[in-house]
Design a protein around this motif. Structure first.
Motif, PDB file in Angstrom:
ATOM      1  N   UNK A   1       0.825  -0.700  -0.062  1.00 51.13           N
ATOM      2  CA  UNK A   1       0.067  -0.368  -0.022  1.00 51.13           C
ATOM      3  C   UNK A   1       0.591   1.447  -0.086  1.00 51.13           C
ATOM      4  N   UNK A   2       2.321   1.275   0.492  1.00 52.68           N
ATOM      5  CA  UNK A   2       2.874   2.366   0.353  1.00 52.68           C
ATOM      6  C   UNK A   2       3.181   2.677   1.012  1.00 52.68           C
ATOM      7  N   UNK A   3       4.045   2.259   2.041  1.00 52.09           N
ATOM      8  CA  UNK A   3       4.060   2.315   3.978  1.00 52.09           C
ATOM      9  C   UNK A   3       5.280   2.872   3.375  1.00 52.09           C
ATOM     10  N   UNK A   4       6.298   1.297   3.707  1.00 53.49           N
ATOM     11  CA  UNK A   4       7.540   1.966   3.195  1.00 53.49           C
ATOM     12  C   UNK A   4       7.766   3.019   2.009  1.00 53.49           C
ATOM     13  N   UNK A   5       6.934   2.982   0.787  1.00 52.66           N
ATOM     14  CA  UNK A   5       7.390   3.737   0.155  1.00 52.66           C
ATOM     15  C   UNK A   5       7.632   5.473   0.918  1.00 52.66           C
ATOM     16  N   UNK A   6       6.484   6.505   1.435  1.00 51.67           N
ATOM     17  CA  UNK A   6       6.372   6.791   2.005  1.00 51.67           C
ATOM     18  C   UNK A   6       7.896   7.068   3.067  1.00 51.67           C
ATOM     19  N   UNK A   7       8.044   6.134   3.837  1.00 49.01           N
ATOM     20  CA  UNK A   7       9.113   6.810   4.568  1.00 49.01           C
ATOM     21  C   UNK A   7      10.850   6.833   4.022  1.00 49.01           C
ATOM     22  N   UNK A   8      10.380   6.035   2.992  1.00 45.52           N
ATOM     23  CA  UNK A   8      11.608   6.009   2.262  1.00 45.52           C
ATOM     24  C   UNK A   8      11.722   7.499   1.334  1.00 45.52           C
ATOM     25  N   UNK A   9      10.936   7.530   0.856  1.00 42.49           N
ATOM     26  CA  UNK A   9      10.333   9.301  -0.127  1.00 42.49           C
ATOM     27  C   UNK A   9      10.458  10.632   0.848  1.00 42.49           C
TER      28      UNK A   9
END
Ligand code: ADP
Ligand code: MG
Length: 258
Positions: free
Chosen positions: A46-54
């Protein structure tokens, strides 16, 4: 804990993130105050890691719209290392090995960079080793891990503990913990709770990604978010995490009412 009158430490406004030409996060709007703890939930992918990495500035994650501020400063205008100096910390879901770089030198170099940014004196090798050993002991990480290359040959749980060691030493303003509990035994999970509560009482804000209800309950979150379709689909408190644990992420009317 009411955050209504506290100025935000992290301010995300309509943040959109793409990997290549695929948009992963459509629009994330979120305010986190000092000392606030937000739990971020959401189905796999769902993009949880994407948020942190961004937010940390990973080069593969492109912010295509919106803004992100930390203590008023434009995060998106900063290089990753500048974001860290400004007080952002991300613990990786899958912490990488860095062969050839000794753990104690790695952490001391990072620590002295953030200390310089805070106007503090650098720690010499002797003082650092003393405080790092104390922190490692509290986290159940053997001393020998400090002298080895970063995460080289570490088990999954040891890697997570090593992320916590960095967190304990760096004392960031905002910490994003991405599935810090995965691979950890019960003592490790207890160490997470103790460290988070200590730093939180000193004003560190947290965004904690976890599926593990027992950890979430122990952390006493101010806010629980459910990420879906690239947006914050639901905002709630602990009751939202408890409902997700009971009924899952798939929303059907009968389950939502149960
Ligand atoms: P979560 O952490 O919520 O499980 P992620 O943020 O890891 O989800 O992934 C969100 C989506 O982005 C997934 O569809 C995943 O496959 C995709 N994705 C994540 N990282 C990459 C990458 N480096 N390259 C291509 N796709 C990626
Ligand atoms: Mg993830």
């Amino acid at each position: 804990m009411s955050t209504t009158f506290t100025p935000s430490l992290l301010q995300l406004d309509g943040l959109q993130v793409a990997i290549g030409d695929k948009t992963i996060l459509q629009s994330i709007t979120l305010n986190v105050a000092p000392g606030e703890l937000v739990v971020l939930m959401g189905a796999n992918g769902s993009g949880k890691s994407t948020l942190g990495l961004a937010l940390a500035g990973h080069p593969a994650y492109h912010v295509t719209q919106g803004s992100a501020r930390l203590a008023g400063a434009d995060l998106l205008a900063m290089e990753p290392q500048e974001r860290a100096r400004a007080g952002l910390f991300l613990s990786f879901q899958a912490p990488p090995e860095i062969p050839g770089v000794k753990n104690n030198l790695f952490i001391r170099t990072a620590l002295n960079a953030v200390r310089a940014a805070r106007g503090e004196e650098p720690q010499d090798a002797f003082d650092f080793l003393g405080s790092a050993r104390t922190a490692a002991t509290q986290l159940g990480l053997p001393d020998a891990m400090l002298g080895r290359p970063v995460n080289d040959g570490f088990s999954g749980g040891e890697r997570k503990r090593n992320e916590l060691l960095q967190l304990a030493m760096l004392r960031p303003r905002l910490a994003i913990l991405d599935e810090i509990d995965s691979g950890m035994d019960v003592d490790g999970v207890r160490a997470v709770v103790e460290l988070v509560q200590r730093l939180r009482s000193e004003g560190t804000a947290f965004v904690v990604v976890s599926h593990y209800l027992q950890l979430i309950e122990s952390l006493q979150p101010d806010t629980v978010l459910r990420l879906a379709d690239g947006q914050i689909a639901e905002r709630g408190d602990l009751a939202l995490a408890q409902r997700i644990a009971r009924t899952g992420f798939v929303q059907t009317p009968e389950l939502a009412e149960a």
